[in-house]
Scaffold this active site. Structure first.
Site, PDB file in Angstrom:
ATOM      1  CG  HIS A 240     -20.054 -36.996 -37.909  1.00 12.56           C
ATOM      2  ND1 HIS A 240     -19.661 -35.682 -37.397  1.00 12.56           N
ATOM      3  CD2 HIS A 240     -20.913 -37.538 -36.992  1.00 12.56           C
ATOM      4  CE1 HIS A 240     -20.328 -35.690 -35.975  1.00 12.56           C
ATOM      5  NE2 HIS A 240     -20.863 -36.783 -36.026  1.00 12.56           N
TER       6      HIS A 240
ATOM      7  CD  GLU B 166     -36.336 -21.390 -17.409  1.00  6.50           C
ATOM      8  OE1 GLU B 166     -37.081 -20.671 -16.849  1.00  6.50           O
ATOM      9  OE2 GLU B 166     -35.978 -21.266 -18.572  1.00  6.50           O
TER      10      GLU B 166
ATOM     11  CG  HIS C  48     -43.363 -21.453  -6.727  1.00  5.88           C
ATOM     12  ND1 HIS C  48     -42.396 -20.831  -6.267  1.00  5.88           N
ATOM     13  CD2 HIS C  48     -44.592 -20.364  -6.878  1.00  5.88           C
ATOM     14  CE1 HIS C  48     -42.875 -19.618  -6.318  1.00  5.88           C
ATOM     15  NE2 HIS C  48     -43.990 -19.318  -6.638  1.00  5.88           N
TER      16      HIS C  48
ATOM     17  CG  HIS D 168     -46.647 -22.580 -13.994  1.00  4.47           C
ATOM     18  ND1 HIS D 168     -47.160 -22.674 -15.330  1.00  4.47           N
ATOM     19  CD2 HIS D 168     -45.934 -21.588 -13.760  1.00  4.47           C
ATOM     20  CE1 HIS D 168     -46.673 -21.614 -15.935  1.00  4.47           C
ATOM     21  NE2 HIS D 168     -45.899 -20.979 -15.092  1.00  4.47           N
TER      22      HIS D 168
END
Length: 668
Positions: free
Chosen positions: A267, A416, A466, A478
């Site tokens: 690999h 997102e 926000h 948040h």
């Protein structure tokens, strides 16, 4: 069945890809030979017989796009680019992974002709390919007319087990299936090997059933060394005009190297000189000299490249007739591809106008966005399920969805990371200017793809609302604290935190005109006052907003966003007590750092060492401008759940605390 000389040449052409890849890795003593050895037949079959591309013009608008999501297998891509004649020379392959080489360790967009996207972080290419397919679907619906398919191409993406394990691929493919992006074809190089060994025990799911659940057609090629079977799968994929397609190709990592085939050791490390020799013998390769490819194989690839040149010639002739038949669409086409159109906003007084009343900068941003949308028909974007809250919906622009790809408002769902990758793909495709949006705290989810945008010089716009403890009752989960520092730390990434309408207009003007850097607009949820003195000077990143005329400043207050008005009021109170205070607005630290030393000195003179930064976020990054003699009124922790006004008071974002901090500083 392919027989005789044709089949023999095909086999040798495939082995040429393998040998060049193995030689490049061996000479560099670094790289990943296993994947190129296993995936060479599918790559050859695609590029030689099914993919529409012209090596003489890598930027042909209607070319098929190919993304190597498994970017560690870059030697595969470089071998293809060399053999097909994209300008990558044998000497370039010999400099694989070396300083200033056009063949870096992982593919880099803009660095190597023919590379469509910077890849390496596994799964990223999957998301960007979805964005490219969305771009094709949108542009096709806008511009195509009967007998004039001027936008008609496929997006192909190749990845392996690692790409399929990463969550971004599920996010992106879930949306791609929902949208029915039939021009997207995914190749899954299924060799069941990762760095640590077999995927057994960590990746036992039925990948095909997962893709079916996402809405993909799934096809399986049992033998990765059977180009005819791979070709049949590609034709079946193209025949399905209702779904994207997922082709599993079962391969052996390190194929052809007796000591390494099927093993994890192939690999991520060179095969070793003896094993490269054994590879040549196993494949029946006629030359023992490194990087030596017989001339008849090069001639074969040149003939394949000529087919692509003819395809572009046919398209060019069709496009010329299209322009004559549809002059208004030709004009629109030019507007879509005009990267300077947004400069017209400079003279647009309506764009720069705003009401002199308290408003949230997210609301002001919505007004600017729609003014820009009227000027730029190729502006396209949306939010991760927060459009009405981020204020990022373009009025009257329609919604992009299955069966209706002409809409410019994108709905990403709560995805997102994939959203940011898709935005990169939209920008990479060409012809579109994308923006995406979410709550600022969730920029953490987007960061890896925002980093790739910066690395690729893509002018993606991120609308992040926000922006602080002003979120209030939703609490610390948040309330972004460290995100400003995080995004500001990214090279070639510009973060604007405007204070009011004029600065928001400047931020959008900068973003709409950016050519080589992504731009984030960090915006408030809560109303903020219009600050006297703000202006287009915000385009310089930092400027003197309020000064002590006729006096040398004793103190400089620096602030951004919602804290700028706070700094202005604090300065006024201190001036009433006789202190000379300068207020500097710093909406974009990165742009300010690009200004001349003379300008920076005029705003922040070195002689004024008492400085205070005021920002409702981490102080990380501010000390560059505050200095050893300065102070910061910033966030000490994560915030709390309470009404916003109470939180600002609790954490010291009040005129009284700024004045108190300044007076303590002046005593020193």
């Amino acid at each position: 069945m392919r027989k005789g000389k044709s089949m023999d040449m095909e086999k040798r052409a495939v082995n040429a890809i393998r040998i060049l890849a193995a030689d490049a890795v061996q000479k560099a003593n670094s790289g990943h030979p296993g994947m190129p050895l296993g995936a060479a037949p599918m790559a050859y079959e695609l590029w030689a017989r099914h993919m529409s591309h012209n090596p003489a013009n890598p930027r042909w608008a209607n070319r098929d796009r190919f993304v190597l999501s498994a970017g560690h297998g870059s030697a595969l891509l470089y071998s293809l680019l060399h053999l097909f004649g994209y300008g990558l020379t044998k000497e370039d392959l010999m400099q694989f992974r070396q300083m200033d080489s056009p063949a870096p360790g992982h593919p880099e967009y803009g660095h190597t002709a023919g590379v469509e996207a910077t890849t390496g972080p596994l799964g990223a290419g999957m998301g960007m390919a979805v964005g490219m397919a969305m771009a094709e679907a949108h542009l096709a619906e806008i511009f195509n007319r009967p007998d004039f398919p001027v936008v008609d191409h496929y997006t192909y993406v190749l990845g392996g087990d690692g790409c399929m394990m990463e969550g971004i691929s599920s996010e992106a493919f879930s949306l791609a299936g929902t949208l029915g992006l039939d021009k997207l074809i995914v190749f899954y190089d299924s060799n069941q090997i990762t760095i640590e060994g077999s995927t057994g025990g960590v990746f036992d799911e039925n990948v095909e059933m997962r893709m079916q659940a996402f809405g993909f057609q799934t096809l399986t090629v049992e033998d990765g060394n059977d180009p005819a079977a791979i070709g049949a799968a590609i034709r079946a994929a193209k025949a399905d005009r209702t779904r994207p397609s997922f082709i599993t190709v079962k391969t052996k990592i390190g194929y052809g190297c007796p000591a390494k085939e099927g093993k994890a050791s192939s690999h991520g490390e060179p095969l070793g000189a003896e094993n490269v020799t054994a590879l040549r013998q196993s494949l029946g390769w006629e030359s023992g000299e490194a990087f030596d490819v017989p001339e008849d194989i090069y001639a074969h690839y040149r003939s394949l490249a000529e087919r692509g040149a003819k395809e572009e010639e046919v398209w060019n002739q069709m496009f010329a007739r299209y322009c004559e038949a549809y002059p208004q669409l030709k004009e629109l086409w030019d507007r879509y591809h005009d990267r300077t159109a947004a400069k017209k906003l400079w003279e647009d007084e309506e764009f720069w106008s705003c009401e002199d009343k308290p408003q949230a900068t997210r609301t002001l941003s919505h007004k600017m966005l729609n003014r820009i949308a009227d000027l730029l028909p190729n502006l396209i974007g949306g939010s991760a399920d927060l459009g009405s809250s981020n204020k990022t919906i373009m009025n009257g622009a329609g919604d992009f969805g299955r069966g209706s790809y002409a809409g410019r408002n994108l709905h990403f769902g709560i995805r997102e990371l994939a959203m940011a990758a898709i935005a990169n793909g939209l920008a990479l495709h060409g012809g579109l200017r994308p923006y995406v949006a979410t709550f600022f705290v969730f920029s953490d989810y987007m960061k890896p793809m925002a980093r790739l945008a910066a690395l690729m010089n893509l002018p993606v716009v991120y609308v992040l609302t926000h922006d602080s403890i002003g979120v209030g009752e939703d609490g610390p989960t948040h309330e972004p604290v460290e995100q400003l520092a995080m995004l500001r730390s990214l090279p070639n990434f510009h973060v604007f935190r405007p204070a009011d309408g004029r600065e928001t207009a400047a931020a959008w003007y900068y973003a709409a005109n950016s050519e080589t850097a992504p731009v984030a607009l960090v915006l408030t949820r809560q109303n903020v006052p219009s600050v006297p003195g703000t202006s287009r000077e915000a385009l310089r990143g930092g400027y003197v907003l309020k000064d002590c005329v006729g006096r040398t400043p004793e103190l400089i207050l620096m602030a951004t966003g919602s804290e700028l008005s706070l700094a202005v009021e604090a300065a006024s109170q201190m001036e009433a007590k006789g202190t000379a205070v300068r207020v500097v607005s710093m909406p974009c630290l990165e742009v300010f750092a690009q200004q001349t030393k003379e300008y920076q000195e005029s705003v922040l003179p070195k002689a004024v060492r008492r400085r205070i930064a005021v920002e409702a976020a981490s102080d990380f990054g501010w000390w560059k401008y505050v200095g050893l003699d300065g102070a910061c009124v910033t966030m000490p922790g994560f915030g709390a759940s309470a009404p916003a006004g109470e939180l600002f008071e609790k954490y010291g974002f009040s005129v009284e605390n700024v004045v108190r901090t300044a007076e303590e500083l002046l005593k020193v």
